[in-house]
Motif scaffolding. Structure first.
Motif, PDB file in Angstrom:
ATOM      1  N   LEU A 141      51.694  41.100  43.662  1.00  0.00           N
ATOM      2  CA  LEU A 141      50.475  40.199  43.415  1.00  0.00           C
ATOM      3  C   LEU A 141      50.121  39.834  44.733  1.00  0.00           C
ATOM      4  O   LEU A 141      48.783  39.547  44.901  1.00  0.00           O
ATOM      5  N   SER A 142      50.929  39.251  45.537  1.00  0.00           N
ATOM      6  CA  SER A 142      50.623  38.770  46.975  1.00  0.00           C
ATOM      7  C   SER A 142      50.008  39.843  47.803  1.00  0.00           C
ATOM      8  O   SER A 142      48.935  39.390  48.366  1.00  0.00           O
ATOM      9  N   LEU A 143      50.642  40.946  47.941  1.00  0.00           N
ATOM     10  CA  LEU A 143      49.903  42.110  48.638  1.00  0.00           C
ATOM     11  C   LEU A 143      48.485  42.349  48.191  1.00  0.00           C
ATOM     12  O   LEU A 143      47.586  42.335  48.996  1.00  0.00           O
ATOM     13  N   ALA A 144      48.335  42.527  46.995  1.00  0.00           N
ATOM     14  CA  ALA A 144      47.007  42.373  46.219  1.00  0.00           C
ATOM     15  C   ALA A 144      45.873  41.444  46.713  1.00  0.00           C
ATOM     16  O   ALA A 144      44.791  41.664  46.909  1.00  0.00           O
ATOM     17  N   PHE A 145      46.670  40.246  46.453  1.00  0.00           N
ATOM     18  CA  PHE A 145      45.838  39.139  46.609  1.00  0.00           C
ATOM     19  C   PHE A 145      45.437  38.920  48.345  1.00  0.00           C
ATOM     20  O   PHE A 145      44.367  38.645  48.557  1.00  0.00           O
ATOM     21  N   PHE A 146      46.222  39.317  49.132  1.00  0.00           N
ATOM     22  CA  PHE A 146      45.976  39.345  50.502  1.00  0.00           C
ATOM     23  C   PHE A 146      44.984  40.334  51.081  1.00  0.00           C
ATOM     24  O   PHE A 146      43.989  40.176  51.449  1.00  0.00           O
ATOM     25  N   ASN A 147      45.053  41.563  50.143  1.00  0.00           N
ATOM     26  CA  ASN A 147      43.784  42.558  50.538  1.00  0.00           C
ATOM     27  C   ASN A 147      42.410  41.957  49.705  1.00  0.00           C
ATOM     28  O   ASN A 147      41.455  42.369  50.376  1.00  0.00           O
TER      29      ASN A 147
END
Length: 164
Positions: free
Chosen positions: A47-53
């Protein structure tokens, strides 16, 4: 940081109080925390990777014309998004630390010399409470991250509405 400390200490206290109040009968609740916390950590990482992107995409959507028209507003938007990106990174590091802490607390609690100490039940309850505090803290961090996603989504809507 203070909020995290309060959440962690409150979670620890409530976990210990539960174990003490039930005279250790609630121990099975804390026995499989590692399996739950690892799944939460993996989902949180994705989720964090998606949110960062997603935040990167919002930063690209901020119109460059705004920089020329109103530099203060442009700077405010970019700084808010940059702070949000920093928060995502710090939350990921925090969850990793909590995962490692929960793992080592569980391993420490199962060591043979701990079992031979006087007041063993209190030591065991303390270790289990530490694991419970890690789990509840990870859940709070996930909720805070989701609240950041809602904020970013609102900001993207504002940028899209007044973009050009």
């Amino acid at each position: 940081m203070l909020r995290l400390l309060v959440v962690f200490l409150t979670s620890f206290s409530l976990s210990f109080l539960l174990l003490w109040g039930t005279d250790g009968d609630a121990t099975p609740m804390f026995g499989s925390i590692n399996s739950v916390i690892y799944v939460l950590g993996a989902m949180f990482g994705a989720l964090s990777l998606a949110f960062f992107n997603y935040i990167e995409g919002i930063m690209k959507d901020v119109p460059k014309k705004l920089k020329m028209k109103n530099f203060e507003l442009y700077s405010l938007v970019v700084n808010a998004l940059t702070d949000l990106k920093r928060e995502v990174i710090s939350n990921v590091l925090l969850v990793v630390v909590l995962l490692v802490l929960a793992f080592f607390a569980g391993a420490f609690g199962e060591m043979e010399f701990i079992q031979r100490l006087s007041y063993t039940s209190y030591w065991t309850w303390g270790v289990q409470s530490l694991r419970g505090a890690c789990l509840l803290s990870v859940i709070v961090v996930v909720c805070v991250q989701l609240a950041g996603f809602v904020t970013a989504n609102s900001l993207r809507a504002e940028v899209s509405m007044y973009g050009e």
